[in-house]
Structure formats: C-alpha cells, structure tokens
Scaffold this active site. Structure first.
Site, PDB file in Angstrom:
ATOM      1  CB  CYS A  82      -0.458  33.306  22.386  1.00 63.32           C
ATOM      2  SG  CYS A  82      -1.798  32.477  21.186  1.00 63.32           S
ATOM      3  CG  HIS A 169       2.957  30.185  21.533  1.00 61.01           C
ATOM      4  ND1 HIS A 169       2.547  30.160  22.796  1.00 61.01           N
ATOM      5  CD2 HIS A 169       2.218  29.977  20.755  1.00 61.01           C
ATOM      6  CE1 HIS A 169       1.171  30.143  22.664  1.00 61.01           C
ATOM      7  NE2 HIS A 169       0.885  30.063  21.534  1.00 61.01           N
ATOM      8  CD  GLU A 171       5.452  29.845  24.829  1.00 62.66           C
ATOM      9  OE1 GLU A 171       4.249  29.568  24.990  1.00 62.66           O
ATOM     10  OE2 GLU A 171       5.834  30.862  24.509  1.00 62.66           O
ATOM     11  CB  SER A 223      11.298   3.722  43.076  1.00 56.91           C
ATOM     12  OG  SER A 223      11.663   4.653  42.436  1.00 56.91           O
ATOM     13  N   GLY A 224      14.436   3.775  43.151  1.00 53.58           N
ATOM     14  CA  GLY A 224      15.720   3.760  42.280  1.00 53.58           C
ATOM     15  C   GLY A 224      15.641   4.473  41.237  1.00 53.58           C
ATOM     16  N   GLY A 225      14.285   5.081  41.037  1.00 47.30           N
ATOM     17  CA  GLY A 225      14.167   5.988  39.904  1.00 47.30           C
ATOM     18  C   GLY A 225      14.795   7.302  40.261  1.00 47.30           C
ATOM     19  CB  VAL A 226      15.436  10.486  37.879  1.00 50.02           C
ATOM     20  CG1 VAL A 226      16.193  11.703  38.085  1.00 50.02           C
ATOM     21  CG2 VAL A 226      16.141   9.685  36.772  1.00 50.02           C
ATOM     22  CG  ASP A 227      11.283  12.312  40.051  1.00 54.83           C
ATOM     23  OD1 ASP A 227      12.275  12.753  39.396  1.00 54.83           O
ATOM     24  OD2 ASP A 227      10.017  11.967  39.605  1.00 54.83           O
ATOM     25  CB  SER A 228      12.728   7.975  44.849  1.00 56.91           C
ATOM     26  OG  SER A 228      13.401   6.979  44.070  1.00 56.91           O
TER      27      SER A 228
END
Length: 524
Positions: A82, A169, A171, A223-228
C-alpha cells in the site's frame, strides 16, 4: 536472537503488527522497526527481506514518512505494501498521484501468474484495497503484474533487484490468497528456510535465560494470566528454584482460579520454583467497602497490589532480576511513536521498581505475539485451561460488580459466571463433536456480571428481593470493536434456570445485546 529474519518497517499503518504475525506464520522470525531506523542499523541486522508497511499519508507531500534510495540497493528483497508500494515507486522514479477513483474494501484483482508472488494464486482473486492515492507511472525497471478495474498498478515488480510493490493488503484475511503471496515472498523470493518454530524458541530462550541469570535470583509477580503464567513456566524450566513467584490472591478472581494457579505453580505442581501465595481477600474487601465509583475501585485494587507485593518483596530481600510478562505488542507500541528510531525496551513494571531491590529486568516473552505466547505455554506443558484463558481485567471481578464490592457479591458473580461459562463451553463442545467445527456463534469472550439492581420476584411461593445478573458475550477480531454473540436461546435458558436455582441472592438474569461502541466489553 541469531537466526534468519525479515524486517518490517513501519510507516504508521493500522495492520503493521498483523504483517509481522503473518510472516511468523510462515515460520520466519520477524521484527518491526520505525521508518526512522538508521540504514546502517538495518544493514547490520543482515535481514533476509524487508517489508514496507501501509500508512495514512501521501508519499509525495512534504513531511511524509519516507526512506532513502539506498534501502533498495542493499541487495535484500523488498516488498512494499500500500503506502510502502507507493513510496518505493516514488523514491525510485515512478509517479504517485491522487487516485481518480478511490478503492476501499474487497476488490476483484487480475494477477500475472508469471510473477514469483502470484505463481500459485488464482488469475482472478479478491484482495483488500484501502487507498486514495495510486501509482500512475511505475519506476524504471519495473513491470506491472496486477491490476483492477480502477487501479492500473495493483502490483509491480523489478525482478533484477528483487523489489516488489503491492497496492493492496495481503496481510488481512479479506485478501483471499494473501497468505500465499506473503509466503511466496518470504520463503520463495527471500529464500528463508522457515526455522522459526515454537519448540526451538522455547529451547533457545531457556538457554538464554540460564546464560543471563547465572546463579542469580529472579522475582516474578504471577497473576495467573496467560503472559505471567508462560513467563513463569519458561523461567522455571531454565533456573528452577532460583525463581520466586508471588501470587497475590485479592479475592476478585474467577471461581476456583486461585486454587487452579496454585495447583500448577505451587508445591504440588509441575514446575520447580518458589511459590508464595498471599491470601489478601479480606484486606481488599476492607479497602473497597463503601466505594462505588469504577475508577476509584480500580485505583484501590492497583495500589493495594503494589503494597502487598512490596511487603512480600521486602521479606524476600534483594534479587538480581525482576521478571515480567511483557509481550511483543507492548514493545512495538512503546517505540513507534516517532520519538525513537529503534524500538525501545519496554518495561511494563507499573511502579514496582521503586521498592523492589533488583539489578535488571528480564522479559522472556518480549519477542512473542499473544498467539505465540499461548503456543509456548502448550510447548511448556501448561494446562490448556490456563493457556487459553479468556481475557480478564486487571481489577478482576471488582469491575464486574456494579457498585460496592462485598464478599457476598463476589460469591454471587463467581458462581453465576462459572455456570454461564460451563454451559457455553458444553454447548460449543457438543456442536464441535456433531459438526466437526466450532459454531458460528461461538463468542470470543463471555462472562457474568452483577448489576446493582435488586427487584421483586417469587420463588417457592415466597416473595424475593434479590439481584439481577447480566450475561455478556461478544464476537470480535481485535477487541477494539465487538458485536453481541448470538448464543442459542436454549443455552441461555439453561444458564438462566441454573443461576436462579443454584446461586443464592439472584432472581433475574439479563442478556446484554450492546455492541462496542457504544458500550464497552466490560461493565466498568
């Protein structure tokens, strides 16, 4: 990270992170850099290919983001998308002007299958256009290889220098064969072998952590979240009990969530680390007593976390590293504001460094997108219920309870939410078993919230005066906009019946149909 890579140069377009994700789906490592990045630095990275992204500007206007002609003389394949395509032509001697007919949305496009980009693409294909300028004259040495009814240069190439310009685009999913086109560029034109795979990433990251940490101590707020959780898994595999995870249970988690986190990361879990669970429920409820304003609740919950974590950090004493679950979008967004030519290190610390005695930050996930973090979690053996956990706000159930937060209200929303998610999950599983695919109505996020409204009802021939629970379910691609999910009525009826019969203190159930905008996904 010493490996073949493709560099995405950002010119301010809305799909730039998506470009990098699509390249990684081709098993090729990819990083995003600002258009202001020094050419010598780009050359030093020895990229196998370069992609120039879209952007909102006109490349021929004064002050528009640009690049030097030397970028196209590095001997590295370059693909312009683009705005990037227009800029390539503009810099190399072509002409870009206001388009007589603007193109937006799905557009029928005719491609030259002799082009390396389109060799396995249908001669007539649907692409996603979004431009008000157009290439009116291609640069010397280029050949037109795609066009539409209104755009004479939908794609052009200079095979001698491996330069490719695409006006649309590839993508986005709306470009039906866009993934093929990007694969053809990355794996074909650039000659990438496709060695970027999650098992290799996990193995290499574990080695890098061991080399960096040595015999040092690492502290992580879990925290118990995905990332941590994935960060904890990686660090544990690398350094074992040199890692201490502090899990603050503020009493505002989903039902049994604190116990689930402990079952995975605690003493009886599968990971070798020091796990400290701080049960701070009563402390939080006391601080939140009488508070009804959403922002005030958020502030109290955040500040109390800082205080609790500070107390635990002081007990632990000095550590060498503070670990964080920073992921690649955080890194990109911190460095592409035009103030820095290179993506800056992103420290998503939220006030913690002031009281934690540490020498350095360690961010094992800083090169991964969210979907890649989940793949890494599975590779590490973290249970799917943690890896594919739905988005959950930092303040937890504190902002899914309208008005004052009390222990009894937390119980109500935990129980109602558990029933709701269980029944939706059950319905989705049954549909998949019968049809071999997920239902079209399957929501991206769904949860129960507790309204601040009480009303009269009749249960067992007796008058009740209890709360109303609101059910929320949305379908969304990016969580920036969302539509309410059309969960089958019979599923909602089952949920309603179970909540009213099983959750003490509830006599009405509402289903929220509000889209975003005007509403938000969360209630507060």
């Amino acid at each position: 990270m010493d490996q073949e890579k493709v560099i995405v140069i950002d010119f301010g377009g809305q799909y730039n992170q998506l470009v990098a994700r699509r390249v990684r789906e081709c098993n090729v490592y990819c990083e995003i850099y600002s258009y202001k990045t020094d050419l010598a630095q780009i050359k030093a990275m020895n990229p196998k290919g370069i992609i120039l992204t879209g952007g909102p500007n006109s490349c021929y206007e004064d002050g528009a983001p640009t690049c030097t002609k030397e970028l196209f003389e590095l001997g590295v394949p370059v693909l312009g998308l683009c705005y990037g395509a227009q800029l390539m032509q503009h810099v190399l001697g072509g002409k870009v002007e206001k388009a007589p007919v603007r193109e937006y949305g799905k557009t029928e496009t005719f491609v030259d299958k002799s082009s390396a980009l389109f060799s396995d693409v249908s001669e007539k294909t649907i692409v996603w256009m979004s431009h008000f300028d157009y290439i009116s004259q291609i640069a010397p040495g280029f050949k037109i290889v795609a066009h539409t009814a209104d755009c004479p240069v939908a794609a052009a190439e200079c095979t001698e220098k491996n330069l490719y310009a695409i006006q649309f685009h590839p993508e986005v999913l709306h470009t039906q064969e866009g993934t093929k086109m990007l694969h053809n560029f990355v794996r074909g034109v650039c000659g990438c072998a496709g060695t970027w795979k999650m098992d290799a990433f996990v193995e290499n990251t574990i080695k890098e952590i061991r080399e960096k940490v040595g015999s040092g101590k690492v502290l992580l707020a879990l925290s118990g979240g995905v990332d941590s959780s994935v960060a904890a898994g990686l660090l544990s595999r690398a350094i074992g009990k040199q890692l201490t995870c502090v899990f603050v249970d503020h009493g505002l988690l989903r039902k049994d969530e604190g116990d689930e986190v402990e079952s995975v990361f605690g003493p009886e879990g599968q990971f070798d680390l020091n796990f400290i669970r701080v049960n701070a429920q009563e402390r939080y409820y006391s601080k939140l007593a009488g508070v009804t304003e959403p922002e005030a609740k958020r502030k109290i919950i955040g500040e109390e976390f800082i205080r609790v974590f500070e107390e635990e950090a002081k007990k632990i004493g000095a550590v060498d590293f503070l670990a964080q679950g920073t992921i690649y979008p955080d890194v990109v967004e911190s460095g592409l504001g035009g103030e820095s030519a290179v993506i800056k290190s992103h420290h998503n610390v939220g006030g913690l460094p002031d009281f934690v005695d540490f020498k350095e930050i360690i961010e094992p996930l800083r090169n991964l997108f969210k979907d890649e973090v989940r793949k890494a979690g599975l590779e590490l053996g973290i249970p799917e219920h943690l890896v594919f956990r739905q988005p959950f706000p930092g303040p937890g159930l504190g902002i899914r309870i309208i008005g004052e937060v009390t222990a009894d209200k937390v119980r109500i929303v935990q129980d109602a939410d558990f029933i709701y998610r269980s029944e939706v999950d059950k319905a989705v599983a049954e549909y998949k078993k019968a049809n071999g695919k997920a239902p079209a109505w399957m929501p991206n996020q769904y949860f129960a919230a507790l309204t601040n409204m009480r009303s009269v009802g009749v249960m067992g021939d007796e008058r009740t005066y209890d709360y109303a629970v609101a059910l929320r379910a949305v379908n969304t691609i990016d969580f920036m906009t969302a539509e309410s999910a059309e969960i089958p009525f019979e599923v909602l009826q089952t949920v309603m019946s179970r909540i009213i019969n099983e959750v003490r203190g509830v006599n009405r159930v509402f289903y929220d149909l509000t889209s975003k905008p005007p509403g938000t996904i969360e209630f507060e």
